[in-house]
Design a protein around this motif. Structure first.
Motif, PDB file in Angstrom:
ATOM      1  N   PRO A  71       0.830  -1.217   0.000  1.00 30.41           N
ATOM      2  CA  PRO A  71       0.000   0.000   0.000  1.00 30.41           C
ATOM      3  C   PRO A  71       0.857   1.256   0.000  1.00 30.41           C
ATOM      4  CG  PRO A  71      -0.012  -1.059   2.157  1.00 30.41           C
ATOM      5  CD  PRO A  71       0.661  -2.015   1.217  1.00 30.41           C
ATOM      6  N   GLY A  72       0.444   2.213  -0.812  1.00 34.11           N
ATOM      7  CA  GLY A  72       1.198   3.460  -0.914  1.00 34.11           C
ATOM      8  C   GLY A  72       2.207   3.456  -2.034  1.00 34.11           C
ATOM      9  N   ALA A  73       2.574   2.279  -2.523  1.00 36.97           N
ATOM     10  CA  ALA A  73       3.527   2.201  -3.627  1.00 36.97           C
ATOM     11  C   ALA A  73       2.811   2.488  -4.941  1.00 36.97           C
ATOM     12  CB  ALA A  73       4.166   0.813  -3.681  1.00 36.97           C
ATOM     13  N   HIS A  74       3.563   3.031  -5.911  1.00 39.95           N
ATOM     14  CA  HIS A  74       2.971   3.327  -7.213  1.00 39.95           C
ATOM     15  C   HIS A  74       2.966   2.057  -8.054  1.00 39.95           C
ATOM     16  CE1 HIS A  74       1.929   5.396 -10.930  1.00 39.95           C
ATOM     17  NE2 HIS A  74       2.928   4.737 -11.505  1.00 39.95           N
ATOM     18  N   VAL A  75       1.808   1.428  -8.158  1.00 44.41           N
ATOM     19  CA  VAL A  75       1.660   0.227  -8.978  1.00 44.41           C
ATOM     20  C   VAL A  75       0.535   0.483  -9.960  1.00 44.41           C
ATOM     21  CG1 VAL A  75       1.228  -2.244  -9.027  1.00 44.41           C
ATOM     22  CG2 VAL A  75       2.417  -1.227  -7.066  1.00 44.41           C
ATOM     23  N   PRO A  76       0.845   0.759 -11.206  1.00 43.06           N
ATOM     24  CA  PRO A  76      -0.206   1.053 -12.190  1.00 43.06           C
ATOM     25  C   PRO A  76      -1.011  -0.186 -12.528  1.00 43.06           C
ATOM     26  CG  PRO A  76       1.918   0.883 -13.272  1.00 43.06           C
ATOM     27  CD  PRO A  76       2.184   0.803 -11.794  1.00 43.06           C
TER      28      PRO A  76
END
Length: 224
Positions: A71-76
């Motif tokens: 959570p919070g990570a940039h995962v498109p």
């Protein structure tokens, strides 16, 4: 003169109708943007995700679970990942209709056919869509991408700077072959015009090779 220019502009506008703003700018603009402009942190994160998916062969289902695991990570999303990476690469695949039984590709002499000339299978389904397609990545944009990468561009100069041909006819590389060595003494010809330089006279010249898998020339295809 003004009438001619107006007609030309009208034709151009008509040819661009239905295209997105990015498509109307053209692939040359996309390529220059992806190569010359500094990548944003968001784009870097997108490319790292794409590299992880490619290297580890992540499925779409696994990719969609990553935001919950981190959570919070940039995962498109999978769709955004594919679209954005395609845009940044500047490479657009070309789709060719194929026989669903892999007999032929509908190009060249087969371009206008509606049925396979070998197995007679129909080219399109009941909706008019191609039953099978081959995705071809054009060669020139791929070579341009190689040259834009310092490591790959250096490796591509192996022929001129990384390999030494031995006079005792020892073959340690394709560049020691008779076919290649003979080309070094031949001038380049384009159609019927002979140019002033020889093949591979520039260290930046690229030697292209073609490799194919086996094919069965007879009905029983256990021999190639």
């Amino acid at each position: 003169m003004e009438s001619g220019l107006g007609e030309e502009a009208s034709n151009e506008s008509a040819s661009l109708s239905g295209l997105s703003a990015v498509d109307q700018l053209g692939e040359d603009f996309e390529r220059s943007l992806s190569l010359d402009a500094a990548l944003s942190e968001t784009d870097k994160a997108t490319l790292r995700t794409f590299a992880l998916k490619t290297d580890e062969h992540l499925t779409r289902r696994t990719l969609e679970k990553l935001p919950f695991a981190f959570p919070g990570a940039h995962v498109p999303s999978a769709n955004h990942l594919r679209t954005r990476v395609a845009f940044l690469s500047g490479i657009k695949p070309v789709l060719y209709d194929c026989c669903p039984n892999s007999c032929c590709c509908y190009t060249g002499p087969h371009a206008a056919l509606d049925n396979c000339p070998y197995c007679k299978a129909p080219r399109r389904d009941s909706r008019g869509k191609a039953r099978s397609q081959f995705s071809y990545i054009p060669l020139i944009p791929r070579l341009q991408a190689f040259q834009a990468n310092t490591e790959m561009a250096t490796a591509m100069k192996h022929r001129a700077h990384g390999h030494t041909h031995k006079a005792d006819s020892t073959i340690s590389d394709v560049y020691d072959s008779t076919a290649y060595r003979s080309k070094l003494r031949q001038r380049v010809r384009v159609h019927d015009k002979e140019l002033r330089h020889c093949h591979f006279s520039d260290p930046r010249d690229v030697a292209l090779g073609l490799a194919t898998d086996g094919f069965g020339p007879f009905r029983r295809r256990n021999k190639t």
